[in-house]
Design a protein around this motif. Structure first.
Motif, PDB file in Angstrom:
ATOM      1  N   LEU A 139       3.999   2.718  10.695  1.00 38.72           N
ATOM      2  CA  LEU A 139       2.685   3.228  10.315  1.00 38.72           C
ATOM      3  C   LEU A 139       1.603   2.193  10.563  1.00 38.72           C
ATOM      4  N   ILE A 140       1.830   0.974  10.162  1.00 38.79           N
ATOM      5  CA  ILE A 140       0.805  -0.049  10.301  1.00 38.79           C
ATOM      6  C   ILE A 140       0.510  -0.355  11.761  1.00 38.79           C
ATOM      7  N   PRO A 153       3.803   0.815  -0.077  1.00 42.77           N
ATOM      8  CA  PRO A 153       3.074   0.094   0.967  1.00 42.77           C
ATOM      9  C   PRO A 153       2.214  -1.010   0.368  1.00 42.77           C
ATOM     10  N   GLU A 155       0.003  -2.810   2.471  1.00 43.64           N
ATOM     11  CA  GLU A 155      -1.156  -2.994   3.334  1.00 43.64           C
ATOM     12  C   GLU A 155      -2.410  -2.378   2.700  1.00 43.64           C
ATOM     13  N   GLU A 157      -5.086  -1.321   4.037  1.00 42.16           N
ATOM     14  CA  GLU A 157      -5.689  -0.209   4.766  1.00 42.16           C
ATOM     15  C   GLU A 157      -4.928   1.103   4.600  1.00 42.16           C
ATOM     16  N   LEU A 158      -3.854   1.089   3.836  1.00 40.91           N
ATOM     17  CA  LEU A 158      -3.069   2.295   3.608  1.00 40.91           C
ATOM     18  C   LEU A 158      -3.329   2.845   2.216  1.00 40.91           C
ATOM     19  N   ALA A 160      -1.406   5.670  -0.538  1.00 43.68           N
ATOM     20  CA  ALA A 160      -0.077   6.247  -0.734  1.00 43.68           C
ATOM     21  C   ALA A 160      -0.063   7.115  -1.979  1.00 43.68           C
ATOM     22  N   ALA A 271       2.577   7.773   2.687  1.00 42.86           N
ATOM     23  CA  ALA A 271       1.479   6.865   3.009  1.00 42.86           C
ATOM     24  C   ALA A 271       0.771   7.278   4.289  1.00 42.86           C
ATOM     25  N   THR A 272      -0.522   6.944   4.357  1.00 41.46           N
ATOM     26  CA  THR A 272      -1.307   7.174   5.566  1.00 41.46           C
ATOM     27  C   THR A 272      -2.460   6.183   5.577  1.00 41.46           C
ATOM     28  N   HIS A 273      -3.094   6.032   6.724  1.00 33.55           N
ATOM     29  CA  HIS A 273      -4.275   5.180   6.817  1.00 33.55           C
ATOM     30  C   HIS A 273      -5.449   5.847   6.109  1.00 33.55           C
ATOM     31  N   ARG A 274      -6.303   5.052   5.510  1.00 27.57           N
ATOM     32  CA  ARG A 274      -7.427   5.597   4.749  1.00 27.57           C
ATOM     33  C   ARG A 274      -8.327   6.473   5.604  1.00 27.57           C
TER      34      ARG A 274
END
Length: 301
Positions: A139-140, A153, A155, A157-158, A160, A271-274
Motif C-alpha cells: 500500500l505505501i 498501519p 504510516e 499518510e494512511l 485505517a 487501510a487506504t491513503h488519506r
C-alpha cells in the motif's frame, strides 16, 4: 423560415409550456418565470422561426397552424431533454474506475470472492485488481489503493479502520487427528507436527507455547511463505496448522484438533491513503469491504 438566430431550448420550452398551460401566465408559473420574460422568449422564437405562433382572440391566445405543427416535435424534444437530465444525473453519481485491493493470499482465496461479487452488483463500473500478497509494503508503495492488514498501519499518510477480530485455532484432517489421538490434549499435540510460516514461525511457536503446548522448532518440519500452501498442506492431512476460524469454517476437509483451545485473536485493519479516501470509487469499495469483512470474519453457519 427566417434567417435570424437559431432558436434555443429555452424558447422552445416556453412555447411548449404555453401550449400545455393554455396561457402565458400559466406557463410562466410552471417554469418559474415572470410573464414578460416568458412573452419575450415566445416572441424571440417567432422571430427566429419567421412564423406567427399565437393569435390573440379577445383576451386569450390561439395557436396558429404553424404552432400546432410544432407541438408534437416539441413534446418529443421535451421528453428527450428529461431523459438526458436523468442519464446525466445517473452518470454524475456513477462509480467507475480501477480499485486495487491488497490482501493476504488466504484472504483473497477464501473471504474476498463473495465480497467482490457484491461489489460488482453495487458498483458494476468498478474494475477490481486483487493483489494477493503477504507484504505490508504494497500500500505505501502505491501498488494498491486499499489494504487488508493484520497489523495496524504506522504510516502517517494512511488512514485505517479496525474491523472486528476473528480468532485462529488449530486444525487438521480427521484422519490426522485420529492418529494423534482423541481427545487431543496438550500432551498429544506437543508431539504433533505443525506447518510453519517462514517469516513468523517464532511468533506462532511462542503463541502456542503461551497457550500451554510444549513445542520447539522441531515441531515445525515444513515451512512456507504462502498461507495458501500452508493451508493446503493442512487440508491434505500432512500437518496441523493454525488458521483463522472464518477460513476453517469454509474448509470442510478440516476440523478443530484441540476443541478446548480458546484460540488466538487475529486483529484486522482496512487501510487506504488519506487522499484516496475522497475518491468516490475508493470510498465505496472501502466502506463495502469494511461491512462485508466484518460479516465474513464471523464463523460460517
Amino acid at each position: 423560415m427566417a434567417s435570424g438566430e437559431n432558436p434555443d431550448w429555452n424558447q422552445m420550452r416556453a412555447l411548449l409550456a404555453t401550449v400545455e398551460a393554455g396561457s402565458l401566465s400559466g406557463a410562466a408559473r410552471k417554469l418559474g418565470l415572470t410573464q414578460p420574460t416568458l412573452g419575450r422568449q415566445v416572441a424571440a422564437l417567432e422571430k427566429s422561426l419567421g412564423v406567427t405562433l399565437f393569435e390573440r382572440v379577445g383576451r386569450g391566445l390561439v395557436l396558429t397552424q404553424a404552432a400546432r405543427e410544432l407541438v408534437a416535435p416539441l413534446r418529443a424534444m421535451g421528453e428527450a431533454s428529461e431523459t438526458i437530465a436523468l442519464v446525466a444525473s445517473r452518470q454524475s453519481q456513477s462509480v467507475e474506475g480501477l480499485v486495487r485491493i491488497t490482501a493476504s493470499d488466504v484472504y483473497a482465496q477464501y473471504l474476498l470472492p463473495p465480497i467482490l461479487l457484491k461489489l460488482r452488483q453495487v458498483a458494476p463500473g468498478i474494475v477490481v485488481d486483487v493483489v494477493a500478497s503477504n507484504e505490508v509494503e504494497d500500500l505505501i508503495r502505491r501498488k494498491a489503493d486499499i489494504a487488508i492488514r493484520h497489523v495496524p498501519p504506522q504510516e502517517a499518510e494512511l488512514i485505517a479502520r479496525r474491523l472486528p477480530d476473528t480468532v485462529a485455532k488449530i486444525y487438521g484432517t480427521p484422519e490426522l487427528i485420529d492418529r494423534i489421538g482423541r481427545p487431543a490434549d496438550e500432551r498429544a499435540l506437543s508431539r504433533a507436527d505443525f506447518v510453519g510460516y517462514s517469516e513468523s514461525v517464532d511468533i506462532v511457536l511462542a503463541e502456542l507455547q503461551r497457550n500451554g503446548l510444549t513445542l520447539s522448532a522441531a515441531n515445525f518440519p515444513l515451512l512456507t511463505n504462502s498461507g495458501l500452501v500452508a493451508w493446503d498442506w493442512v487440508r491434505r492431512g500432512m500437518l496441523l496448522g493454525l488458521m483463522m476460524k472464518a477460513v476453517a469454517d469454509r474448509t470442510p476437509e478440516v476440523e478443530e484438533a484441540w476443541p478446548d483451545f480458546v484460540g488466538v485473536p487475529v486483529p484486522t485493519w482496512l487501510a487506504t491513503h488519506r487522499e484516496l479516501r475522497t475518491a468516490r470509487r475508493i470510498r465505496v469499495a472501502f466502506d463495502l469491504l469494511a461491512e462485508a469483512l466484518a460479516e465474513a470474519s464471523q464463523p460460517a453457519n
